[in-house]
Design an enzyme around this catalytic site. Sequence first.
Site, PDB file in Angstrom:
ATOM      1  N   LYS A  25     -14.075 -11.576  -0.781  1.00 32.58           N
ATOM      2  CA  LYS A  25     -12.992 -12.422  -1.299  1.00 32.58           C
ATOM      3  C   LYS A  25     -13.484 -13.304  -2.444  1.00 32.58           C
ATOM      4  O   LYS A  25     -12.738 -13.604  -3.373  1.00 32.58           O
ATOM      5  CB  LYS A  25     -12.402 -13.290  -0.178  1.00 32.58           C
ATOM      6  CG  LYS A  25     -11.823 -12.529   1.001  1.00 32.58           C
ATOM      7  CD  LYS A  25     -11.181 -11.213   0.629  1.00 32.58           C
ATOM      8  CE  LYS A  25     -10.865 -10.368   1.847  1.00 32.58           C
ATOM      9  NZ  LYS A  25     -11.889  -9.386   2.207  1.00 32.58           N
TER      10      LYS A  25
ATOM     11  N   ALA B  60     -30.520  -7.091  21.175  1.00 34.77           N
ATOM     12  CA  ALA B  60     -30.158  -7.291  22.577  1.00 34.77           C
ATOM     13  C   ALA B  60     -29.827  -5.964  23.249  1.00 34.77           C
ATOM     14  O   ALA B  60     -29.205  -5.084  22.645  1.00 34.77           O
ATOM     15  CB  ALA B  60     -28.967  -8.233  22.678  1.00 34.77           C
TER      16      ALA B  60
ATOM     17  N   GLY C 136      -9.001   5.613   0.181  1.00 31.67           N
ATOM     18  CA  GLY C 136      -7.981   4.712  -0.353  1.00 31.67           C
ATOM     19  C   GLY C 136      -7.424   3.771   0.691  1.00 31.67           C
ATOM     20  O   GLY C 136      -6.246   3.409   0.648  1.00 31.67           O
ATOM     21  N   GLY C 137      -8.279   3.365   1.630  1.00 38.47           N
ATOM     22  CA  GLY C 137      -7.864   2.386   2.624  1.00 38.47           C
ATOM     23  C   GLY C 137      -8.104   0.971   2.131  1.00 38.47           C
ATOM     24  O   GLY C 137      -8.281   0.728   0.929  1.00 38.47           O
TER      25      GLY C 137
ATOM     26  N   GLY D  77     -14.230   4.487   6.384  1.00 32.69           N
ATOM     27  CA  GLY D  77     -13.981   3.905   7.696  1.00 32.69           C
ATOM     28  C   GLY D  77     -15.182   3.183   8.270  1.00 32.69           C
ATOM     29  O   GLY D  77     -16.243   3.102   7.646  1.00 32.69           O
ATOM     30  N   ARG D  78     -15.002   2.660   9.466  1.00 35.62           N
ATOM     31  CA  ARG D  78     -16.053   1.920  10.160  1.00 35.62           C
ATOM     32  C   ARG D  78     -16.184   2.442  11.586  1.00 35.62           C
ATOM     33  O   ARG D  78     -15.229   2.969  12.154  1.00 35.62           O
ATOM     34  CB  ARG D  78     -15.749   0.415  10.163  1.00 35.62           C
ATOM     35  CG  ARG D  78     -15.670  -0.177   8.769  1.00 35.62           C
ATOM     36  CD  ARG D  78     -15.473  -1.691   8.816  1.00 35.62           C
ATOM     37  NE  ARG D  78     -16.641  -2.379   9.359  1.00 35.62           N
ATOM     38  CZ  ARG D  78     -17.721  -2.708   8.649  1.00 35.62           C
ATOM     39  NH1 ARG D  78     -17.783  -2.388   7.358  1.00 35.62           N
ATOM     40  NH2 ARG D  78     -18.726  -3.354   9.209  1.00 35.62           N
TER      41      ARG D  78
ATOM     42  N   HIS E  24      12.060 -24.654  -3.264  1.00 38.15           N
ATOM     43  CA  HIS E  24      12.266 -23.969  -4.550  1.00 38.15           C
ATOM     44  C   HIS E  24      11.610 -24.800  -5.660  1.00 38.15           C
ATOM     45  O   HIS E  24      11.684 -26.023  -5.633  1.00 38.15           O
ATOM     46  CB  HIS E  24      13.770 -23.827  -4.832  1.00 38.15           C
ATOM     47  CG  HIS E  24      14.063 -23.314  -6.210  1.00 38.15           C
ATOM     48  ND1 HIS E  24      13.980 -21.970  -6.519  1.00 38.15           N
ATOM     49  CD2 HIS E  24      14.421 -23.955  -7.351  1.00 38.15           C
ATOM     50  CE1 HIS E  24      14.287 -21.813  -7.800  1.00 38.15           C
ATOM     51  NE2 HIS E  24      14.569 -23.005  -8.332  1.00 38.15           N
TER      52      HIS E  24
END
Length: 482
Positions: free
Chosen positions: A49, A112, A180-181, A272-273, A446
Amino acid sequence: MQIDAIVIGAGPGGYHAAIRLGQLGKSVICFDRDEVGGVCLNWGCIPTKALLHVGEVARHIRDAAEIGLTVAAPHVDREGVVKFTDSVVKANVGGVNQLFKANGVTFAYGEASFTGPKSVSLKKRDGSTEVYEAKDGIVIATGSAPVDVKAWPRDGDTIINSDDAVRLKKIPETMLVIGGGVIGLEFATVYTRLGAKVLVVEMMPQVLTGTDLEIAKTMARILKKQGVEIALSTKVASLEKSGKGVKAVINGEFTNGKDETREFEVALVAVGRRPVTDALNLAAAGLATDERGFLAVDAQRRTKVDGIFAIGDVTGAPLLAHKAMKEGVVAAEVIAGDKSSAFDPVAVPNCVYTDPEVATVGLSEEEAKAAGYELRIGKFPLIASGRARTMNESDGLIKLVGDAKTDALLGMHIIAPQAESLIGEGVIALEMGATLEDIGLSIHPHPTLTESIMDAAEAAHGKAIHIVNPKPKAPAAVGATT
């Protein structure tokens, strides 16, 4: 060492669980092999971001002449951009660390793995190992990682994944994005804004598969207008290193069914993941994943083993940080004895940080039809928004999907600047059981972008003021058949 609760993973879900457990008076330790914050804070949500913001500012500078400003063309200082994104990440990670301390959460680096249903072994960075036993509960919050395609081995420079994409050493002149995700389109936006020529290749006939079709088509049109090439119903037949870049053979609708060879400096694999559970030794705890690698949980995020909970990406779609956060709080409260706490949202919002952004919640038009609803749909194009015009941002759409019989809102879909914030109105409306009429009758400020949601609701009833309302369908003639 015995402790009340163990949280494995310090991403959004894990740190929420750990902090809430601390707030509820539990002694808690949180493990992670990497930094506090997980993928979201270190490689995903936050740095991407920050990069998108840099790209958005660069775009505003390039478009400044349209609003009467003469500004020199932006020069991208890659080191400066990295410094900015790193500072954002550092501030967020530091904030979570401070919250850990304030709430009595102990954090430990390491790998872990379960040694039993109530015990976890932590292999530390110095090579030593310590076993911890949880008296009240263990939370699995290990998240997900990019899917690697064996045929296209990642090197981090020319064939990259999303983790690499936030820290490229230079801005490439050309980039191939495979997928294209959400991730593919976000990085296509980032690097197009920073000056790269980007081609997105998607096997499916639309970008953002699963999103409302009209919204997906509108977003694809906007991206193409911005200079992003999009190849739908097309696949990458082969990908290999070539000189200082990569050579790709693509085939599909985009190439009229013929093999086409293209060369790029960088190829981003964004297909993807996958859930990260491989190092946990789940069998020792009596657990096993399903065929896709996910852990089954109930509404209180309990697994089939008493005292072991799972949250976030390891529990399946949607793989979203804000979903994991809520699940983490639920798991913590249940561990602390709250029998009423449960994860039962009416709908979970999804945001795509392109430019403009896409945000959706609830049912798409296609999903609502498939579910048997008779629909009432209200739409408002952003070009009709006075506020959007003042921002020189007229590409976008607000779409509301409602039940024609009850007027209940079923879904809200937005393409607009700040869509990620605007969608909050849709989340609240769905949770409260609002109707389209409720939204249309509510006075919105507005001039704002949010009043376009009111306008879309009014349009659903043929009452919109700022657009020409569609003519109502004429009633069927007496005795007519349909």
